[in-house]
Scaffold this active site. Sequence first.
Site, PDB file in Angstrom:
ATOM      1  N   ARG A  77      58.279  65.636 -47.428  1.00  0.00           N
ATOM      2  CA  ARG A  77      58.904  66.939 -47.208  1.00  0.00           C
ATOM      3  C   ARG A  77      59.612  67.352 -48.490  1.00  0.00           C
ATOM      4  O   ARG A  77      60.145  66.516 -49.217  1.00  0.00           O
ATOM      5  CB  ARG A  77      59.959  66.862 -46.098  1.00  0.00           C
ATOM      6  CG  ARG A  77      59.390  66.958 -44.717  1.00  0.00           C
ATOM      7  CD  ARG A  77      58.833  68.357 -44.408  1.00  0.00           C
ATOM      8  NE  ARG A  77      58.299  68.427 -43.059  1.00  0.00           N
ATOM      9  CZ  ARG A  77      57.021  68.209 -42.729  1.00  0.00           C
ATOM     10  NH1 ARG A  77      56.135  67.904 -43.653  1.00  0.00           N
ATOM     11  NH2 ARG A  77      56.624  68.302 -41.477  1.00  0.00           N
TER      12      ARG A  77
ATOM     13  N   HIS B 210      51.532  72.439 -49.825  1.00  0.00           N
ATOM     14  CA  HIS B 210      51.773  71.753 -48.540  1.00  0.00           C
ATOM     15  C   HIS B 210      50.441  71.630 -47.780  1.00  0.00           C
ATOM     16  O   HIS B 210      50.298  72.109 -46.650  1.00  0.00           O
ATOM     17  CB  HIS B 210      52.821  72.475 -47.690  1.00  0.00           C
ATOM     18  CG  HIS B 210      53.391  71.624 -46.600  1.00  0.00           C
ATOM     19  ND1 HIS B 210      54.720  71.617 -46.246  1.00  0.00           N
ATOM     20  CD2 HIS B 210      52.810  70.711 -45.785  1.00  0.00           C
ATOM     21  CE1 HIS B 210      54.920  70.772 -45.249  1.00  0.00           C
ATOM     22  NE2 HIS B 210      53.754  70.201 -44.949  1.00  0.00           N
TER      23      HIS B 210
HETATM   24  P1  NDP Z   1      56.347  57.790 -39.200  1.00  0.00           P
HETATM   25  O1  NDP Z   1      57.472  58.174 -38.300  1.00  0.00           O
HETATM   26  O2  NDP Z   1      55.203  57.035 -38.639  1.00  0.00           O
HETATM   27  O3  NDP Z   1      56.909  56.922 -40.429  1.00  0.00           O
HETATM   28  C1  NDP Z   1      58.082  57.245 -41.102  1.00  0.00           C
HETATM   29  C2  NDP Z   1      58.420  56.097 -42.040  1.00  0.00           C
HETATM   30  O4  NDP Z   1      59.578  56.446 -42.792  1.00  0.00           O
HETATM   31  C3  NDP Z   1      58.763  54.799 -41.292  1.00  0.00           C
HETATM   32  O5  NDP Z   1      58.277  53.694 -41.990  1.00  0.00           O
HETATM   33  C4  NDP Z   1      60.292  54.809 -41.302  1.00  0.00           C
HETATM   34  O6  NDP Z   1      60.895  53.518 -41.223  1.00  0.00           O
HETATM   35  C5  NDP Z   1      60.548  55.409 -42.661  1.00  0.00           C
HETATM   36  N1  NDP Z   1      61.903  55.948 -42.740  1.00  0.00           N
HETATM   37  C6  NDP Z   1      62.469  56.920 -41.997  1.00  0.00           C
HETATM   38  N2  NDP Z   1      63.764  57.093 -42.332  1.00  0.00           N
HETATM   39  C7  NDP Z   1      64.013  56.207 -43.316  1.00  0.00           C
HETATM   40  C8  NDP Z   1      65.166  55.875 -44.067  1.00  0.00           C
HETATM   41  N3  NDP Z   1      66.338  56.501 -43.880  1.00  0.00           N
HETATM   42  N4  NDP Z   1      65.066  54.886 -44.979  1.00  0.00           N
HETATM   43  C9  NDP Z   1      63.901  54.233 -45.167  1.00  0.00           C
HETATM   44  N5  NDP Z   1      62.762  54.498 -44.490  1.00  0.00           N
HETATM   45  C10 NDP Z   1      62.825  55.471 -43.580  1.00  0.00           C
HETATM   46  O7  NDP Z   1      55.864  59.139 -39.873  1.00  0.00           O
HETATM   47  P2  NDP Z   1      54.413  59.508 -40.447  1.00  0.00           P
HETATM   48  O8  NDP Z   1      53.968  58.416 -41.325  1.00  0.00           O
HETATM   49  O9  NDP Z   1      53.528  59.946 -39.351  1.00  0.00           O
HETATM   50  O10 NDP Z   1      54.765  60.818 -41.310  1.00  0.00           O
HETATM   51  C11 NDP Z   1      55.682  60.767 -42.373  1.00  0.00           C
HETATM   52  C12 NDP Z   1      56.031  62.170 -42.845  1.00  0.00           C
HETATM   53  O11 NDP Z   1      54.939  62.741 -43.572  1.00  0.00           O
HETATM   54  C13 NDP Z   1      56.294  63.199 -41.757  1.00  0.00           C
HETATM   55  O12 NDP Z   1      57.596  63.065 -41.208  1.00  0.00           O
HETATM   56  C14 NDP Z   1      56.126  64.511 -42.504  1.00  0.00           C
HETATM   57  O13 NDP Z   1      57.366  64.907 -43.067  1.00  0.00           O
HETATM   58  C15 NDP Z   1      55.156  64.145 -43.630  1.00  0.00           C
HETATM   59  N6  NDP Z   1      53.858  64.827 -43.483  1.00  0.00           N
HETATM   60  C16 NDP Z   1      53.465  65.693 -44.468  1.00  0.00           C
HETATM   61  C17 NDP Z   1      52.257  66.333 -44.399  1.00  0.00           C
HETATM   62  C18 NDP Z   1      51.769  67.198 -45.507  1.00  0.00           C
HETATM   63  O14 NDP Z   1      50.757  67.874 -45.355  1.00  0.00           O
HETATM   64  N7  NDP Z   1      52.423  67.209 -46.647  1.00  0.00           N
HETATM   65  C19 NDP Z   1      51.364  66.135 -43.240  1.00  0.00           C
HETATM   66  C20 NDP Z   1      51.854  65.184 -42.291  1.00  0.00           C
HETATM   67  C21 NDP Z   1      53.067  64.573 -42.411  1.00  0.00           C
HETATM   68  P3  NDP Z   1      60.665  52.580 -39.931  1.00  0.00           P
HETATM   69  O15 NDP Z   1      59.229  52.076 -40.078  1.00  0.00           O
HETATM   70  O16 NDP Z   1      61.660  51.514 -40.096  1.00  0.00           O
HETATM   71  O17 NDP Z   1      60.840  53.456 -38.727  1.00  0.00           O
HETATM   72  C1  OXD Z   2      53.143  67.760 -40.802  1.00  0.00           C
HETATM   73  C2  OXD Z   2      52.843  68.685 -41.882  1.00  0.00           C
HETATM   74  O1  OXD Z   2      54.291  67.349 -40.641  1.00  0.00           O
HETATM   75  O2  OXD Z   2      51.775  69.325 -41.870  1.00  0.00           O
HETATM   76  O3  OXD Z   2      52.202  67.371 -40.079  1.00  0.00           O
HETATM   77  O4  OXD Z   2      53.632  68.795 -42.810  1.00  0.00           O
END
Ligand code: NDP
Ligand code: OXD
Length: 313
Positions: A228, A276
């Site tokens: 993000r 994005h």
């Molecule tokens: P998940 O919820 O599966 O994974 C999130 C990861 O981040 C987990 O490993 C979590 O730790 C870690 N995390 C969260 N908070 C912290 C913190 N404070 N410190 C350290 N690690 C942290 O999410 P996804 O993998 O499905 O997606 C990740 C992000 O990708 C989405 O939230 C979105 O913002 C972004 N995204 C962007 C897209 C784009 O087109 N650019 C498309 C899709 C998603 P833990 O394993 O311990 O819970």
């Molecule tokens: C998502 C994105 O969060 O598209 O899936 O950014």
Amino acid sequence: MEKGKILLAVTGFHPQRWRELLSAEREVVLEPDGASDPSITYAVVWKQKPNLLKSLPNLRAIFSIGAGVDHIFADPGLPDVPIVKVVADNLTQYMTEYVVWRVLDHHRQGMLYRAQQPKKIWHEPPQRPAGDISVGIMGLGNLGRAAASVLLSLGFAVNGWSRSDKAMKGVSTYAGEAGLIPFLNATDILVVLLPLTPDTHGIINHGVLKELRKRNGLGGSVLINAGRGRLQKDADILRALDDGTLKEASLDVFEVEPLPKTSPLWGHPKVFVTPHAAATSDPVHLAPGMLRQMDAFERGEKLDNLVDRKAGY
Ligand code: NDP
Ligand code: OXD
């Protein structure tokens, strides 16, 4: 139980395809219609209008159109019902492609060759094996783990950082605040796949970038952010590129989107910008899963891929 009605409330793109696909099985009301409608039990949303959802007296669950749910938490009047995020093979595949594409491009000096070509420069920089480069994935969740496994198969050394301890074969894992600096110190290419939460807001700043490993075959450290935009400070990235803290960056997300035309990131020779677009939410692949979950929920089954409201993702 009667099939609950859906409110579709999306900002920033056309809802038409979502509407067609969801309405194959359920009645769908498109925002701005539907506010206060007691027959609506589900909301399918992307950046819904503030306080809209709290006007629905019988709302039972919110479905995010994306994997990220920060857009939902931005609502000050968010009702206390379960929130479901996207976890889908199709989205995961898109993100894996994006991460691998950007890692390989930086590793194989794509920026250098693109700069050389208009000048007709025939120069080959030294080649390094992938195993000399460590890719550090910040956010070892659904998307981070999938990208990690493909990067491992290409021979890269892979590190992962998460909030809680995570084990993954072949990946050096780090967790929490205590693990952050050791993780960065062992990372050449930083791939950010974190969710935006109060804890992660602004985490990609100059101080953090300074901790990345610089003495590597790439000739500097690299940032790839597809998580993000508000995880990063755009100005700190520019400073890091200009003072040599960073060699290059691939950015899919920005503090303000669309990236303002006045942003120096657009024209920066060391920055690769995408709008994005790393992993698009394709309704053809995602709507059927939402409908299946609604049916299961009405049969009394549990919803999958629930957001932890306290953690914010
Ligand atoms: P998940 O919820 O599966 O994974 C999130 C990861 O981040 C987990 O490993 C979590 O730790 C870690 N995390 C969260 N908070 C912290 C913190 N404070 N410190 C350290 N690690 C942290 O999410 P996804 O993998 O499905 O997606 C990740 C992000 O990708 C989405 O939230 C979105 O913002 C972004 N995204 C962007 C897209 C784009 O087109 N650019 C498309 C899709 C998603 P833990 O394993 O311990 O819970
Ligand atoms: C998502 C994105 O969060 O598209 O899936 O950014």
